[in-house]
Design a protein around this motif. Structure first.
Motif, PDB file in Angstrom:
ATOM      1  N   SER A   1       0.806  -1.219   0.000  1.00  0.00           N
ATOM      2  CA  SER A   1       0.000   0.000   0.000  1.00  0.00           C
ATOM      3  C   SER A   1       0.839   1.269   0.000  1.00  0.00           C
ATOM      4  CB  SER A   1      -0.947   0.013   1.209  1.00  0.00           C
ATOM      5  OG  SER A   1      -0.236   0.241   2.419  1.00  0.00           O
ATOM      6  N   VAL A   2       2.161   1.160   0.284  1.00  0.00           N
ATOM      7  CA  VAL A   2       2.996   2.366   0.259  1.00  0.00           C
ATOM      8  C   VAL A   2       3.368   2.749  -1.168  1.00  0.00           C
ATOM      9  CG1 VAL A   2       3.964   1.733   2.504  1.00  0.00           C
ATOM     10  CG2 VAL A   2       5.281   1.250   0.426  1.00  0.00           C
TER      11      VAL A   2
ATOM     12  N   THR B   1     -11.273   1.244   2.790  1.00  0.00           N
ATOM     13  CA  THR B   1      -9.968   0.593   2.900  1.00  0.00           C
ATOM     14  C   THR B   1      -9.010   1.127   1.855  1.00  0.00           C
ATOM     15  OG1 THR B   1     -10.989  -1.426   3.773  1.00  0.00           O
ATOM     16  CG2 THR B   1      -8.777  -1.627   2.865  1.00  0.00           C
ATOM     17  N   GLY B   2      -9.469   1.222   0.614  1.00  0.00           N
ATOM     18  CA  GLY B   2      -8.631   1.764  -0.447  1.00  0.00           C
ATOM     19  C   GLY B   2      -8.252   3.201  -0.203  1.00  0.00           C
ATOM     20  N   ALA B   3      -9.223   4.012   0.255  1.00  0.00           N
ATOM     21  CA  ALA B   3      -8.935   5.417   0.539  1.00  0.00           C
ATOM     22  C   ALA B   3      -7.881   5.552   1.628  1.00  0.00           C
ATOM     23  CB  ALA B   3     -10.221   6.137   0.947  1.00  0.00           C
ATOM     24  N   ALA B   4      -8.008   4.745   2.685  1.00  0.00           N
ATOM     25  CA  ALA B   4      -7.039   4.805   3.780  1.00  0.00           C
ATOM     26  C   ALA B   4      -5.637   4.439   3.295  1.00  0.00           C
ATOM     27  CB  ALA B   4      -7.468   3.881   4.915  1.00  0.00           C
ATOM     28  N   ALA B   5      -5.555   3.449   2.386  1.00  0.00           N
ATOM     29  CA  ALA B   5      -4.242   3.057   1.860  1.00  0.00           C
ATOM     30  C   ALA B   5      -3.606   4.212   1.086  1.00  0.00           C
ATOM     31  CB  ALA B   5      -4.394   1.829   0.951  1.00  0.00           C
TER      32      ALA B   5
ATOM     33  N   GLN C   1      -2.574   6.873   3.649  1.00  0.00           N
ATOM     34  CA  GLN C   1      -1.433   6.418   4.443  1.00  0.00           C
ATOM     35  C   GLN C   1      -0.140   6.580   3.658  1.00  0.00           C
ATOM     36  OE1 GLN C   1      -1.843   5.267   7.780  1.00  0.00           O
ATOM     37  NE2 GLN C   1       0.328   5.786   7.694  1.00  0.00           N
ATOM     38  N   ALA C   2      -0.183   6.283   2.350  1.00  0.00           N
ATOM     39  CA  ALA C   2       1.004   6.456   1.513  1.00  0.00           C
ATOM     40  C   ALA C   2       1.404   7.919   1.430  1.00  0.00           C
ATOM     41  CB  ALA C   2       0.739   5.902   0.115  1.00  0.00           C
ATOM     42  N   VAL C   3       0.413   8.806   1.305  1.00  0.00           N
ATOM     43  CA  VAL C   3       0.699  10.245   1.255  1.00  0.00           C
ATOM     44  C   VAL C   3       1.299  10.702   2.580  1.00  0.00           C
ATOM     45  CG1 VAL C   3      -0.327  12.539   1.085  1.00  0.00           C
ATOM     46  CG2 VAL C   3      -1.071  10.721  -0.464  1.00  0.00           C
ATOM     47  N   SER C   4       0.691  10.264   3.678  1.00  0.00           N
ATOM     48  CA  SER C   4       1.178  10.666   5.003  1.00  0.00           C
ATOM     49  C   SER C   4       2.586  10.149   5.264  1.00  0.00           C
ATOM     50  CB  SER C   4       0.219  10.151   6.075  1.00  0.00           C
ATOM     51  OG  SER C   4       0.664  10.482   7.369  1.00  0.00           O
TER      52      SER C   4
ATOM     53  N   VAL D   1      -4.733  15.252   5.294  1.00  0.00           N
ATOM     54  CA  VAL D   1      -4.674  13.800   5.180  1.00  0.00           C
ATOM     55  C   VAL D   1      -4.881  13.110   6.522  1.00  0.00           C
ATOM     56  CG1 VAL D   1      -2.168  13.596   5.475  1.00  0.00           C
ATOM     57  CG2 VAL D   1      -3.389  11.928   4.072  1.00  0.00           C
ATOM     58  N   ALA D   2      -4.449  13.729   7.633  1.00  0.00           N
ATOM     59  CA  ALA D   2      -4.658  13.124   8.947  1.00  0.00           C
ATOM     60  C   ALA D   2      -6.151  13.027   9.260  1.00  0.00           C
ATOM     61  CB  ALA D   2      -3.933  13.931  10.021  1.00  0.00           C
ATOM     62  N   ALA D   3      -6.887  14.084   8.963  1.00  0.00           N
ATOM     63  CA  ALA D   3      -8.336  14.073   9.186  1.00  0.00           C
ATOM     64  C   ALA D   3      -9.031  13.065   8.277  1.00  0.00           C
ATOM     65  CB  ALA D   3      -8.905  15.475   8.956  1.00  0.00           C
ATOM     66  N   ARG D   4      -8.537  12.932   7.060  1.00  0.00           N
ATOM     67  CA  ARG D   4      -9.140  11.991   6.109  1.00  0.00           C
ATOM     68  C   ARG D   4      -8.906  10.555   6.599  1.00  0.00           C
ATOM     69  NH1 ARG D   4     -11.763  15.234   4.202  1.00  0.00           N
ATOM     70  NH2 ARG D   4     -13.208  13.469   4.350  1.00  0.00           N
ATOM     71  N   LEU D   5      -7.711  10.274   7.127  1.00  0.00           N
ATOM     72  CA  LEU D   5      -7.435   8.942   7.675  1.00  0.00           C
ATOM     73  C   LEU D   5      -8.367   8.635   8.845  1.00  0.00           C
ATOM     74  CD1 LEU D   5      -3.536   8.765   7.562  1.00  0.00           C
ATOM     75  CD2 LEU D   5      -5.106   7.096   6.546  1.00  0.00           C
ATOM     76  N   ALA D   6      -8.576   9.619   9.715  1.00  0.00           N
ATOM     77  CA  ALA D   6      -9.470   9.408  10.853  1.00  0.00           C
ATOM     78  C   ALA D   6     -10.903   9.162  10.386  1.00  0.00           C
ATOM     79  CB  ALA D   6      -9.416  10.628  11.780  1.00  0.00           C
ATOM     80  N   GLU D   7     -11.327   9.881   9.355  1.00  0.00           N
ATOM     81  CA  GLU D   7     -12.676   9.691   8.828  1.00  0.00           C
ATOM     82  C   GLU D   7     -12.838   8.303   8.213  1.00  0.00           C
ATOM     83  OE1 GLU D   7     -16.642  10.593   7.671  1.00  0.00           O
ATOM     84  OE2 GLU D   7     -15.262  11.327   9.213  1.00  0.00           O
TER      85      GLU D   7
END
Length: 375
Positions: A141-142, A327-331, A334-337, A346-352
């Motif tokens: 996923s990275v 799941t795909g969105a988080a991956a 996570q790669a961007v972060s 991106v941190a808020a998007r991961l939490a969402e």
């Protein structure tokens, strides 16, 4: 207990999987957005041969792949890179650059204690470093872009438990990537090389991945009429679209026609600045990648390329959210972060995404309880 690939029809007079593609379809809840990208098809290969495990002729397979894909590399249709090492760290370093296909050559198996398939990387001093399928999915996923196809040319990566046929390495990975080709039994070095040769030959002739696997089976039959190793390869899909790549799309050089020279530096950078307003990142990212390879020491081009990659990956995450593919969105996020902490929101998007996945899991649990009559 017999593999589905051994289904035989007296009426048709042959094994079904050699007459028509056979796919193990995993009905995943998250939709898959097909990859639309101009050539080249980027293949990242990795060999891992821990010293304590049986020797494999990985060098021969690697050389054959290079020879087969050389004409397509010359036309700019395929680019092949190899991980410079055999460890988790080496794989992660190489994956940051992204790929369309991840091809692994090495050892695999099934760990009953974990209840999932594993492959073997080589850790310190060449010792086996067993990597579970779920951990391998996290590792992939990275990549930016993430691979659309994973080829596991290693034994028993398509094998699971009798109680759960979708517990194999391949079935676990296909919940993250659209397609996985794996081996359900032990396979000889020679057979693995024959299969890979024909599989990629069909793929770069713009065949679907299911037809490419069938072509590999037929090649194994012709290579040795007495072998049953053509049963060993298996294909897992989570999308009904088997055409993962289009090598005749924009940017591909028609057969017999010389490639056009890469776009001028100024034109590509102008397109980059335009994309900052339009949000159309995929075409300009490919152009910047080609320009960066041409001018590796150009700081402005490198910065624009890195910015474009992150923006494109972030946009993929937003599209996945719109499709409710949490799941795909988080991956993607996570790669961007991982590449640039603090990028946009991106941190808020991961939490969402985490919150949405929890809600989806609770809804699924409630549906199961309702079906079981617990209400």
């Amino acid at each position: 207990m017999l593999p589905w690939e051994l289904l035989f029809s007296d009426h048709l007079g042959g094994y079904l999987c050699r007459r028509s593609p056979m796919v193990r379809y995993v009905d995943a809840p998250e939709p898959v957005r097909p990859l639309t990208a101009p050539p080249p098809l980027r293949v990242l290969g990795m060999t891992a041969l821990p010293g304590d495990l049986a020797a494999l002729d990985a060098d021969t397979e690697q050389n054959r792949m290079q020879q087969l894909l050389a004409p397509l590399q010359a036309r700019g249709l395929v680019a092949v890179d190899w991980v410079a090492g055999q460890s988790w760290e080496a794989a992660q370093d190489a994956l940051y650059a992204g790929c369309h296909v991840f091809h692994f050559i090495g050892h695999g198996g099934f760990d009953p204690d974990r209840g999932e398939g594993v492959i073997a990387f080589a850790g310190e001093r060449g010792r086996p470093q067993l990597v579970g399928a779920s951990a391998l999915a996290d590792l992939l996923s990275v990549a930016d872009p993430m691979p659309q196809l994973v080829v596991l040319n290693s034994c028993q990566t398509g094998a699971g438990t009798a109680a759960d046929v979708f517990s194999s390495t391949a079935a676990t990975l296909v919940r993250t990537v659209p397609a996985v080709v794996a081996m359900q039994f032990a396979i000889t070095d020679e057979a693995a090389a024959v299969f890979s040769r024909e599989f990629y030959k069909a793929l770069v002739h713009n065949r679907g991945v299911d037809e490419a696997v069938r072509a590999g089976r037929i090649a194994l039959t012709g290579w040795n009429t007495d072998t049953l190793e053509w049963v060993t390869p298996v294909l897992y899909l989570r999308s009904r679209d088997t055409r993962l790549f289009d090598l005749t799309g924009p940017g591909a050089a028609p057969a017999g026609v010389d490639e056009q020279p890469p776009p001028a530096r100024g034109a590509v950078l102008a397109a980059y600045w335009a994309a900052r307003s339009t949000g159309e990142w995929e075409p300009v990212t490919a152009q910047l990648a080609a320009l960066h390879r041409q001018l590796p020491s150009d700081r402005e081009v490198e910065q624009a390329y890195q910015d474009a990659r992150l923006a494109a990956r972030y946009a993929q995450g937003r599209r996945a959210e719109q499709d409710q593919d949490w799941t795909g969105a988080a991956a993607h996020y996570q790669a961007v972060s991982g590449a640039r902490p603090g990028y946009r929101d991106v941190a808020a998007r991961l939490a969402e995404c985490a919150r949405r996945r929890e809600i989806a899991a609770l809804q699924e649990q409630l549906r199961a309880m309702f079906t079981a009559g617990q209400f």
